[in-house]
Design an enzyme around this catalytic site. Structure first.
Site, PDB file in Angstrom:
ATOM      1  N   GLU A  88       0.819  -1.209   0.000  1.00 57.74           N
ATOM      2  CA  GLU A  88       0.000   0.000   0.000  1.00 57.74           C
ATOM      3  C   GLU A  88       0.853   1.259   0.000  1.00 57.74           C
ATOM      4  O   GLU A  88       2.003   1.257   0.446  1.00 57.74           O
ATOM      5  CB  GLU A  88      -0.914   0.001   1.224  1.00 57.74           C
ATOM      6  CG  GLU A  88      -1.954  -1.110   1.149  1.00 57.74           C
ATOM      7  CD  GLU A  88      -3.005  -1.005   2.233  1.00 57.74           C
ATOM      8  OE1 GLU A  88      -4.189  -1.204   1.902  1.00 57.74           O
ATOM      9  OE2 GLU A  88      -2.674  -0.732   3.398  1.00 57.74           O
ATOM     10  N   CYS A 112       3.375   8.674   1.048  1.00 56.01           N
ATOM     11  CA  CYS A 112       3.941   7.746   2.026  1.00 56.01           C
ATOM     12  C   CYS A 112       4.183   6.419   1.311  1.00 56.01           C
ATOM     13  O   CYS A 112       3.234   5.770   0.871  1.00 56.01           O
ATOM     14  CB  CYS A 112       2.950   7.582   3.175  1.00 56.01           C
ATOM     15  SG  CYS A 112       3.493   6.414   4.421  1.00 56.01           S
ATOM     16  N   CYS A 163       6.371  -6.736   7.364  1.00 60.23           N
ATOM     17  CA  CYS A 163       7.526  -6.275   8.136  1.00 60.23           C
ATOM     18  C   CYS A 163       7.981  -7.420   9.029  1.00 60.23           C
ATOM     19  O   CYS A 163       7.146  -8.135   9.578  1.00 60.23           O
ATOM     20  CB  CYS A 163       7.132  -5.061   8.996  1.00 60.23           C
ATOM     21  SG  CYS A 163       8.522  -4.315   9.861  1.00 60.23           S
ATOM     22  N   CYS A 216       6.201  -4.725  16.170  1.00 62.55           N
ATOM     23  CA  CYS A 216       5.721  -3.726  17.127  1.00 62.55           C
ATOM     24  C   CYS A 216       4.230  -4.010  17.359  1.00 62.55           C
ATOM     25  O   CYS A 216       3.458  -4.040  16.387  1.00 62.55           O
ATOM     26  CB  CYS A 216       5.929  -2.327  16.575  1.00 62.55           C
ATOM     27  SG  CYS A 216       7.634  -2.053  16.039  1.00 62.55           S
ATOM     28  N   CYS A 229       1.242  -2.002  15.706  1.00 63.91           N
ATOM     29  CA  CYS A 229       1.284  -1.727  14.259  1.00 63.91           C
ATOM     30  C   CYS A 229       0.626  -2.837  13.470  1.00 63.91           C
ATOM     31  O   CYS A 229       0.964  -4.016  13.630  1.00 63.91           O
ATOM     32  CB  CYS A 229       2.738  -1.558  13.829  1.00 63.91           C
ATOM     33  SG  CYS A 229       2.918  -1.370  12.047  1.00 63.91           S
ATOM     34  N   GLY A 233       6.769  -1.679   6.252  1.00 62.43           N
ATOM     35  CA  GLY A 233       8.128  -2.194   6.295  1.00 62.43           C
ATOM     36  C   GLY A 233       9.115  -1.305   7.023  1.00 62.43           C
ATOM     37  O   GLY A 233       8.834  -0.159   7.347  1.00 62.43           O
ATOM     38  N   GLU A 234      10.283  -1.889   7.297  1.00 66.07           N
ATOM     39  CA  GLU A 234      11.362  -1.160   7.951  1.00 66.07           C
ATOM     40  C   GLU A 234      12.415  -0.855   6.880  1.00 66.07           C
ATOM     41  O   GLU A 234      13.139  -1.742   6.428  1.00 66.07           O
ATOM     42  CB  GLU A 234      11.947  -2.016   9.092  1.00 66.07           C
ATOM     43  CG  GLU A 234      13.232  -1.502   9.691  1.00 66.07           C
ATOM     44  CD  GLU A 234      13.227   0.000  10.005  1.00 66.07           C
ATOM     45  OE1 GLU A 234      12.368   0.458  10.765  1.00 66.07           O
ATOM     46  OE2 GLU A 234      14.104   0.722   9.463  1.00 66.07           O
ATOM     47  N   LEU A 259      10.274   6.440  18.383  1.00 60.71           N
ATOM     48  CA  LEU A 259      10.790   6.266  19.741  1.00 60.71           C
ATOM     49  C   LEU A 259       9.772   5.546  20.637  1.00 60.71           C
ATOM     50  O   LEU A 259      10.035   4.473  21.150  1.00 60.71           O
ATOM     51  CB  LEU A 259      11.147   7.653  20.290  1.00 60.71           C
ATOM     52  CG  LEU A 259      12.172   7.729  21.402  1.00 60.71           C
ATOM     53  CD1 LEU A 259      13.440   6.981  21.060  1.00 60.71           C
ATOM     54  CD2 LEU A 259      12.498   9.199  21.692  1.00 60.71           C
ATOM     55  N   CYS A 268      -1.251   6.153   9.721  1.00 52.78           N
ATOM     56  CA  CYS A 268      -0.015   5.511  10.200  1.00 52.78           C
ATOM     57  C   CYS A 268      -0.322   4.187  10.862  1.00 52.78           C
ATOM     58  O   CYS A 268      -1.179   4.108  11.735  1.00 52.78           O
ATOM     59  CB  CYS A 268       0.663   6.336  11.286  1.00 52.78           C
ATOM     60  SG  CYS A 268       1.302   7.881  10.769  1.00 52.78           S
TER      61      CYS A 268
HETATM   62  N1  SAH Z   1       9.122   0.789  10.100  1.00 50.85           N
HETATM   63  C1  SAH Z   1       9.311   2.179  10.160  1.00 50.85           C
HETATM   64  C2  SAH Z   1       8.462   2.962   9.189  1.00 50.85           C
HETATM   65  C3  SAH Z   1       7.039   2.524   9.020  1.00 50.85           C
HETATM   66  S1  SAH Z   1       5.967   2.736  10.392  1.00 50.85           S
HETATM   67  C4  SAH Z   1       9.111   2.685  11.573  1.00 50.85           C
HETATM   68  O1  SAH Z   1       8.656   1.913  12.412  1.00 50.85           O
HETATM   69  O2  SAH Z   1       9.461   3.837  11.827  1.00 50.85           O
HETATM   70  C5  SAH Z   1       5.641   4.487  10.315  1.00 50.85           C
HETATM   71  C6  SAH Z   1       5.173   5.105  11.635  1.00 50.85           C
HETATM   72  O3  SAH Z   1       3.838   4.703  11.956  1.00 50.85           O
HETATM   73  C7  SAH Z   1       6.024   4.707  12.820  1.00 50.85           C
HETATM   74  O4  SAH Z   1       6.351   5.809  13.638  1.00 50.85           O
HETATM   75  C8  SAH Z   1       5.119   3.772  13.552  1.00 50.85           C
HETATM   76  O5  SAH Z   1       5.484   3.664  14.887  1.00 50.85           O
HETATM   77  C9  SAH Z   1       3.772   4.423  13.336  1.00 50.85           C
HETATM   78  N2  SAH Z   1       2.667   3.534  13.643  1.00 50.85           N
HETATM   79  C10 SAH Z   1       2.630   2.193  13.521  1.00 50.85           C
HETATM   80  N3  SAH Z   1       1.427   1.705  13.911  1.00 50.85           N
HETATM   81  C11 SAH Z   1       0.681   2.766  14.278  1.00 50.85           C
HETATM   82  C12 SAH Z   1      -0.668   2.918  14.736  1.00 50.85           C
HETATM   83  N4  SAH Z   1      -1.476   1.882  14.872  1.00 50.85           N
HETATM   84  N5  SAH Z   1      -1.108   4.170  15.003  1.00 50.85           N
HETATM   85  C13 SAH Z   1      -0.302   5.234  14.815  1.00 50.85           C
HETATM   86  N6  SAH Z   1       0.967   5.159  14.371  1.00 50.85           N
HETATM   87  C14 SAH Z   1       1.462   3.931  14.106  1.00 50.85           C
HETATM   88 FE1  SF4 Z   2       7.317  -1.698  13.728  1.00 45.19          FE
HETATM   89 FE2  SF4 Z   2       7.550   0.036  11.650  1.00 45.19          FE
HETATM   90 FE3  SF4 Z   2       7.566  -2.649  11.220  1.00 45.19          FE
HETATM   91 FE4  SF4 Z   2       5.317  -1.436  11.982  1.00 45.19          FE
HETATM   92  S1  SF4 Z   2       6.402  -1.116  10.050  1.00 45.19           S
HETATM   93  S2  SF4 Z   2       6.142  -3.390  12.804  1.00 45.19           S
HETATM   94  S3  SF4 Z   2       6.080   0.175  13.352  1.00 45.19           S
HETATM   95  S4  SF4 Z   2       9.085  -1.475  12.375  1.00 45.19           S
END
Ligand code: SAH
Ligand code: SF4
Length: 371
Positions: free
Chosen positions: A104, A117, A124, A128, A131, A179-180, A234, A353
């Site tokens: 997406e 974006c 991924c 987390c 997410c 993804g990361e 963070l 996000c």
């Molecule tokens: N993997 C990378 C980039 C993709 S995630 C990372 O983790 O930074 C992009 C952002 O969306 C990150 O800051 C992540 O913590 C945030 N995010 C993930 N799940 C979310 C949710 N359910 N609500 C709000 N922000 C979220």
């Molecule tokens: Fe964590 Fe970013 Fe991967 Fe979601 S996309 S699981 S926030 S590292």
């Protein structure tokens, strides 16, 4: 621009895709066809400034070259599997790649600019727990051409190739989709180099922000080799909590992450590192945690992005109350930091996000017999 060739052309199609090749690689292709170096620049201009995918229309190239290119190559973007438009005008595309995988991509328009974006992986590997993407197992890394292809397909959809009068709708890129990115660094770096090239798509490094969950060893290379803005997810101020919320913290704990931020090449008070902090009710949103957060970043040129948690079906968290979020932001403001609470965009189409996931996988799972 019309008739963009989809990336998932039939498997009998033996043409190779030029999208995503570096300038050197494209020069190699052209040299292999006996073409002079200046032709590379012309072709680059057609591909990435004009967005032309039909070689026959590349009129500054001689006819025999155009025909040869068309026989051997394509300028293919991912296929638009589905497009959804939010009430707030955000647009989400589900893109399909040649092997049937999907990812997406979201366009978030604002008054005088707009950010795309982009995704860097299908799913991924990190998990987390807040997410949605993290609940999807990784299928694979995206290739440079598939990452550049998202930007090109979005420009196709927005019809803004060339030099549009009156500014661009898509002025910024955020590498914050599925993804990361730093676990797919080589392809991401290659893609961003193409995207930043001033003779083509020409989105400058100052308008690109890459978000990482904290893959510490790769952070210096992002600054040195790409020079884009860095955002760090963070979400917690102690290793104990961060180990849980961002499990990669067990490998690269906070002290190492903060050191990499202090050392980030090019960060200064005019170009700060963005710390993303998701607000989870009763988990990380207390005033004490806000004060700890300000202390944690005190020797880094920092700003914050406070992200209200975006829910998804089955998520084990709730979003902090508006009062708690305001109080949290105020403490950071009082400590001298910019800390806007992000207005969630595209929630109604699951485009905000952390809500991204290529739901083609669910769809297939729910449809027995489907291939
Ligand atoms: N993997 C990378 C980039 C993709 S995630 C990372 O983790 O930074 C992009 C952002 O969306 C990150 O800051 C992540 O913590 C945030 N995010 C993930 N799940 C979310 C949710 N359910 N609500 C709000 N922000 C979220
Ligand atoms: Fe964590 Fe970013 Fe991967 Fe979601 S996309 S699981 S926030 S590292």
């Amino acid at each position: 621009m019309s008739g963009a060739a989809p990336m998932d052309a039939p498997s009998t199609d033996r043409r190779t895709n030029l999208i995503g090749l570096s300038r050197d690689e494209l020069a190699g292709v052209m040299a292999g066809m006996g073409e002079k170096p200046f032709r590379v620049k012309q072709l680059w201009h057609w591909l990435y400034h004009r967005g032309e995918s039909d070689f026959a229309r590349m009129t500054t190239l001689g006819k025999p070259l155009r025909e040869k290119l068309a026989r051997r190559h394509a300028a293919a973007r991912p296929r638009v599997v589905r497009e959804q438009v939010s009430k707030d005008s955000s647009r989400k595309w589900l893109f399909g790649f040649a092997d049937g995988n999907e990812a997406e991509c979201v366009f978030i328009p604002e008054e005088d600019r707009g950010a795309l974006c982009i995704s860097t992986q299908v799913g991924c590997t990190l998990t987390c727990p807040f997410c949605h993407t993290g609940t999807q197992r990784l299928v694979r890394n995206l290739e440079a051409g598939e990452i550049v292809g998202q930007v090109m397909a979005a420009r196709d959809a927005l019809a803004e190739w060339g030099t549009p009068a009156g500014g661009r709708l898509m002025s910024n890129i955020v590498v914050m989709g599925m993804g990361e990115p730093l676990l797919n660094y080589d392809q991401v770096a290659k893609a961003l180099t193409v995207i930043m090239d001033g003779d083509g798509i020409a989105i400058s490094k100052r308008r690109i922000t890459l978000s990482t969950s904290g893959i510490v060893p790769m952070i210096p290379r992002v600054g040195r080799e790409l020079g884009v803005n860095l955002a760090v997810s963070l979400h917690a101020t102690t290793d104990e909590l961060r180990d849980h919320l961002v499990p990669i913290n067990r490998k690269y704990p906070l002290a190492e992450l903060m050191q990499a931020c202090r050392d980030y090449p090019g960060a200064n008070n005019a170009r700060r590192i963005t710390f993303e902090y998701i607000l989870l009710k009763g988990v990380n949103d207390s005033p004490e945690q806000a004060r700890d957060l300000a202390r944690l970043v005190r020797d880094v040129p920092a700003k914050f992005n406070l992200i209200p948690f975006n829910p998804w079906p089955g998520a084990p968290y709730a979003c902090s109350s508006p009062r708690a979020m305001k109080r949290f932001a105020q403490i950071l403001n009082d400590a001298g930091y910019s800390a806007p609470i992000r207005v969630p965009r595209g929630r109604d189409i699951m485009a905000a996000c952390g809500q991204l996931k290529s739901d083609s996988l669910h769809r297939r799972a729910r449809a027995p017999g489907a291939v």
